[in-house]
Design an enzyme around this catalytic site. Structure first.
Site, short mmCIF file in Angstrom:
data_model
loop_
_atom_site.label_atom_id
_atom_site.label_comp_id
_atom_site.label_asym_id
_atom_site.label_seq_id
_atom_site.Cartn_x
_atom_site.Cartn_y
_atom_site.Cartn_z
N CYS A 63 0.89 -1.11 0.14
CA CYS A 63 -0.12 -0.05 0.04
C CYS A 63 0.73 1.47 0.00
CB CYS A 63 -0.84 0.04 1.29
SG CYS A 63 -0.03 0.03 2.78
N CYS B 169 2.44 1.99 3.26
CA CYS B 169 3.55 1.35 3.67
C CYS B 169 4.66 1.84 2.97
CB CYS B 169 3.41 -0.12 3.38
SG CYS B 169 1.86 -0.96 3.93
N ASP C 213 1.06 23.59 -34.33
CA ASP C 213 1.92 24.19 -35.23
C ASP C 213 1.51 23.53 -36.46
OD1 ASP C 213 4.31 25.45 -36.41
OD2 ASP C 213 5.18 23.21 -36.21
#
Length: 710
Positions: A19, A22, A404
Site C-alpha cells: 500500500c 506502507c 503548429d
C-alpha cells in the site's frame, strides 16, 4: 558539513509494497538509517532512490515490517539472468495466508461448538491472527509509539480493543479481511505496473557484435558507440543505431505503439527493443545502453508514475486530517453514550471499534495512484508518453488546443512544386545560392529546397557564404563579398512586384502552397512554391477532439495567410493565426489561456518551445528518438499519428472521471457505514467488508484505464 549532494544517489527496485502508506513508512525508515541523507520512494514504479552510504541488507531491514526485498536498479547482464526464476504455484506463494485462514476456519468451528469465548477458540484465533497480521501489529504498535496515525494504526487499535472485550471471532475475521485487502491492493498496483514492466523486458541484454576476429555475443553495458551490431531476422535490437548494411521491415511497437512494420534502409535510425522481421542487418551503435530511446522512455514513464497528481496530493493531505478525525469520532462514540446517557459501555465500545475499522482510508488512498499508473502505463504502451499525473489531469481539462502547422498538421515532408526565374536569371546560379544558404538548416522547408538544389547542382558549387543568419518567421540570409543573399517570404516585396508576378504568387498561396523568393541585394532572382501534404487522419482527429469537448482549435504558423487558411479550411480548424514569429505564438497562447484557462500546444518540441512551455500542456509531435522533445515536452506522441492525440485526451478525461467517481464512492461508503452506528447496526465484520469492498471496486474501476484503446 556533509549533505546529500555529496553522495551519488542510488536507485533500487523494491518488491513487496502492499500500500501507499506502507511505502511512505518505508521511506521514513530508510531516512532514519545511519549514513542516509535522503530517500525518496516512487510507489508507482516500485523504486526507492537513496542518497548516502547504505547496504541492501540495511534497507531490507528497514522494510522488514512489510517483508520488502530490494535489488539494484539497472540493466542486467545476460550472465546474471541465465537462470529463469522459478514461478511457484499460487498455493505456495500464499501458503502463509492459507495457513492463517485454516486456523481461522478451525476457530469458527470451535466457536460454533464451544462458544466464542472458549479458550480453544481464543487460541485458534490468536494463531490465525498472528500468522496473518504479525506485520500489521508490528507496524501499528510502532506507529502508536510515534503517534503516527494511518490504516495500520487504526486496525491495531481496533484489534486490541476487540481482544479486550473478548470478541475473538470478529477479531480473527477482521485481521483476515484486512490481509485480503492488502493483497488486493498489491495485486492492483502490480497489474497497473505491467505496461512498463513489459517495456523493461523488451530489449535483449546481449547483442552479437562484429569484431575483426569474428562475431561475438557481448553484454549490452559493454557495447561501445561505433560498434557494429549484427541483427538477424526475427531478433530484437539491443541498442540504438544506424543501419549500414541491409534492408528490412522493422516492427517499432516498443517505441511507437504501432504494430505495422516500417521499411528501414541503410542510413535510417533504428531503436533498441524493436524487432527485425525479415533480413540480416548491420547496425552501427550510436548510443550507450543507458541512453537509448527505450531506456529514456522507461525512465521518464517511471518518474511520471511517481509524480503525484493534484488529486493525489489532495487525498494525501486530506488523509492526514481524516485519520485523526476518525479516531476522535471513535473515542466520542465509546465515551459519550455511556457517560452522558448512561448507555451500556461494552455496546458503545464495540461500536467505536467498528468506526475505527470502517474509517480506514484504504479505498480513498488507492483511488488515485492506481488510476494514474494505469493510464500512464497504457499510454506509454501505445506510443504516448505522459510525463506525470499532473499533466494527465491537466490534459483532461483542456478546452483549447493550438497546433503548429508544418510537421504537425502536415507531414513535414514538403517538396518544391514550381520554380519560376525572373528574366535573364540562370537557374543554376539561383540554386547555388539556395543550397549555400539552406544546406545546414533543419527546417522542413529548407530540406525541400536543398533536395531540389542537390538534383541540379554539385554540392561543391556552393558559395562560401559568411554571417548566415536566420530571419525568424521570414527565412534566412547570408553574405558573400559584401553582397547579401536571402531566401525568404515574399511578403515585404509584394508592393514592388509586377502585377503578373504578384498574382501568380497569390494564386499558388491560395492553393495552400508556401512561396519563397530568392534575392540578391533585395533584387528578386526567382520564386519557388513548396507544398506539404496534410496528415490523412488530421481532419478526423480534429473532429474527435471537438466531440471530446475541446471548444477551440487554432493553427499557428509563420506561413502566409492564404496558404494557412486553405489548410485550415480543409481540416476544419476553428481559427488560424498566420505569419507569426515565435514571440507571436507565445502571445497567442497567453491570450487563449486567459480565455479558456487550460490550453495545449502541439508542436515539434524544439521550434515551438516557448509556446509549448507557456501552454498548460506542451505536446511534442513525432518525438521518436528525439531527446530534446522527450526532455522538454509535458507529453510526447512517439509517431506522427495524430489519432494518438485524441486517444490521449480521451484517456485523460476518462481518468479524471474515474478518479472523481472513486473518491466520491469511497467517501459515501464510509458515510453510510458510519450512519449504521446510530441504530447500533455496525459490526466489526460489516466494517471491514465494506472497507474491502470499496477498495476492490475502486481498484477494478481504476484498472479499466489499462483497456482504453486509440
Amino acid at each position: 558539513m556533509t549533505t546529500s549532494s555529496d553522495f551519488d544517489a542510488q536507485t533500487y527496485r523494491v518488491k513487496g509494497f502492499s500500500c501507499a502508506n506502507c511505502a511512505k513508512t518505508f521511506e521514513n525508515n530508510v531516512k532514519d538509517l545511519p549514513g542516509v541523507y535522503d530517500a525518496k520512494v516512487n510507489f508507482g514504479a516500485s523504486k526507492i532512490t537513496v542518497s548516502g552510504e547504505v547496504s541492501i541488507d540495511a534497507l531490507e531491514k528497514a522494510g522488514a515490517f512489510e517483508g520488502l526485498k530490494l535489488s539494484v536498479d539497472g540493466i542486467k547482464k545476460a550472465s546474471q539472468t541465465t537462470e529463469t526464476p522459478e514461478v511457484l504455484p499460487w498455493y505456495q506463494q500464499y501458503e502463509t495466508e492459507l495457513f492463517g485462514v485454516l486456523f481461522l476456519v478451525l476457530g469458527i468451528v470451535s466457536s460454533v461448538m464451544s462458544g466464542h469465548s472458549h479458550p480453544m477458540t481464543a487460541m485458534l484465533i490468536l494463531v490465525s491472527s498472528a500468522t496473518l497480521g504479525l506485520q500489521l501489529f508490528k507496524s501499528g504498535m510502532k506507529n502508536l509509539t510515534r503517534f503516527t496515525f494511518d490504516m495500520r494504526t487504526l486496525m491495531t487499535v481496533a484489534v486490541i480493543g476487540g481482544v479486550l472485550i473478548g470478541e475473538w471471532l470478529e477479531v480473527g475475521i477482521v485481521v483476515m479481511l484486512f490481509r485480503v485487502s492488502e493483497l488486493l491492493e498489491a495485486y492492483s498496483m502490480d497489474r497497473a505496473r505491467q505496461s512498463i514492466a513489459s517495456l523493461v523486458n523488451m530489449a535483449p541484454t546481449q547483442a552479437q557484435i562484429r569484431r575483426p576476429s569474428g562475431d561475438e555475443m557481448v553484454d549490452v553495458d559493454e557495447i561501445q558507440i561505433g560498434d557494429v551490431m549484427v541483427v538477424k531476422p526475427g531478433e530484437k535490437l539491443a541498442m540504438d543505431g544506424v543501419i549500414i548494411e541491409g534492408t528490412s521491415l522493422i516492427n517499432q511497437a516498443a517505441i511507437t505503439g504501432e504494430s505495422m512494420p516500417e521499411e528501414k534502409v541503410p542510413g535510417d535510425d533504428v531503436y533498441a527493443g524493436t524487432l527485425n522481421t525479415d533480413a540480416l542487418l548491420l547496425v552501427q551503435v550510436t548510443k550507450r545502453v543507458e541512453d537509448t530511446t527505450l531506456q529514456k522512455i522507461i525512465h521518464l514513464v517511471e518518474e511520471a508514475q511517481g509524480e503525484k497528481a493534484p488529486a493525489e496530493r489532495f487525498i494525501d493531505a486530506f488523509a492526514k486530517v481524516y485519520t485523526p478525525m476518525i479516531m476522535l469520532i471513535s473515542v466520542v462514540v465509546m465515551s459519550v453514550p455511556p457517560l452522558v446517557f448512561n448507555q451500556d459501555f461494552s455496546t458503545w465500545f464495540y461500536q467505536g471499534l467498528a468506526i475505527l475499522i470502517v474509517g480506514c482510508p484504504c479505498a480513498l488512498v488507492v483511488s488515485t495512484p492506481i488510476s494514474i499508473v494505469s493510464a500512464i502505463g497504457n499510454a506509454a504502451k501505445r506510443g504516448v508518453l505522459i510525463k506525470g499525473g499532473v499533466h494527465l489531469e491537466t490534459l483532461g481539462r483542456i478546452r483549447a488546443i493550438a497546433f503548429d502547422k508544418t510537421g504537425t498538421l502536415t507531414k513535414g515532408e514538403p517538396f518544391v512544386t514550381d520554380t519560376v526565374m525572373m528574366d535573364g536569371v540562370n537557374e543554376i546560379d539561383v540554386f547555388r545560392i539556395v543550397y549555400s544558404l539552406e544546406k545546414d538548416t533543419t527546417h522542413p522547408l529548407a530540406k525541400a529546397l536543398t533536395s531540389k538544389a542537390e538534383a541540379l547542382i554539385d554540392p561543391t558549387m556552393a558559395f562560401p557564404l559568411k554571417a548566415i543568419t536566420s530571419l525568424p518567421g521570414r527565412g534566412i540570409k547570408g553574405e558573400d563579398q559584401g553582397v547579401i543573399y536571402t531566401v525568404e517570404s515574399p511578403k515585404r516585396f509584394m508592393d514592388s512586384l509586377s502585377p503578373s508576378v504578384s498574382e501568380a504568387i497569390q494564386a499558388l498561396e491560395t492553393k495552400g502552397q508556401t512561396v519563397v523568393v530568392v534575392t540578391k541585394d533585395t533584387q528578386i532572382l526567382a520564386y519557388m512554391a513548396i507544398a506539404d501534404e496534410v496528415h490523412e487522419n488530421a481532419r478526423e482527429t480534429l473532429r474527435q477532439l471537438h466531440d471530446l469537448g475541446v471548444k477551440k482549435t487554432v493553427m499557428l504558423t509563420g506561413d502566409n495567410h492564404r496558404a494557412a487558411t486553405d489548410i485550415a479550411n480543409r481540416l476544419g480548424i476553428d481559427d488560424v493565426m498566420s505569419e507569426l514569429l515565435p514571440e507571436d505564438k507565445l502571445a497567442v497562447i497567453e491570450q487563449l489561456t486567459t480565455e479558456y484557462q487550460y490550453v495545449a500546444m502541439v508542436g515539434d518540441g524544439v521550434n515551438d518551445a516557448p509556446a509549448m512551455a507557456k501552454a498548460s500542456v506542451g505536446i511534442a509531435m513525432g518525438a521518436k528518438g528525439t531527446d530534446t522533445a522527450l526532455e522538454t515536452a509535458d507529453m510526447a506522441l512517439m509517431t506522427d499519428d495524430l489519432t494518438l492525440l485524441s486517444f490521449a485526451v480521451r484517456l485523460s478525461r476518462q481518468s479524471l472521471r474515474i478518479i472523481k467517481a472513486n473518491v466520491t464512492f469511497s467517501l459515501l461508503i464510509k458515510l453510510v457505514a458510519l450512519l449504521l452506528v446510530i441504530p447500533g447496526w455496525l459490526t466489526l465484520w460489516i466494517a471491514i467488508v465494506s472497507d474491502i469492498g470499496a477498495t476492490l471496486l475502486v481498484s477494478l474501476n481504476s484498472m479499466r484505464l489499462m483497456k482504453v484503446k486509440p
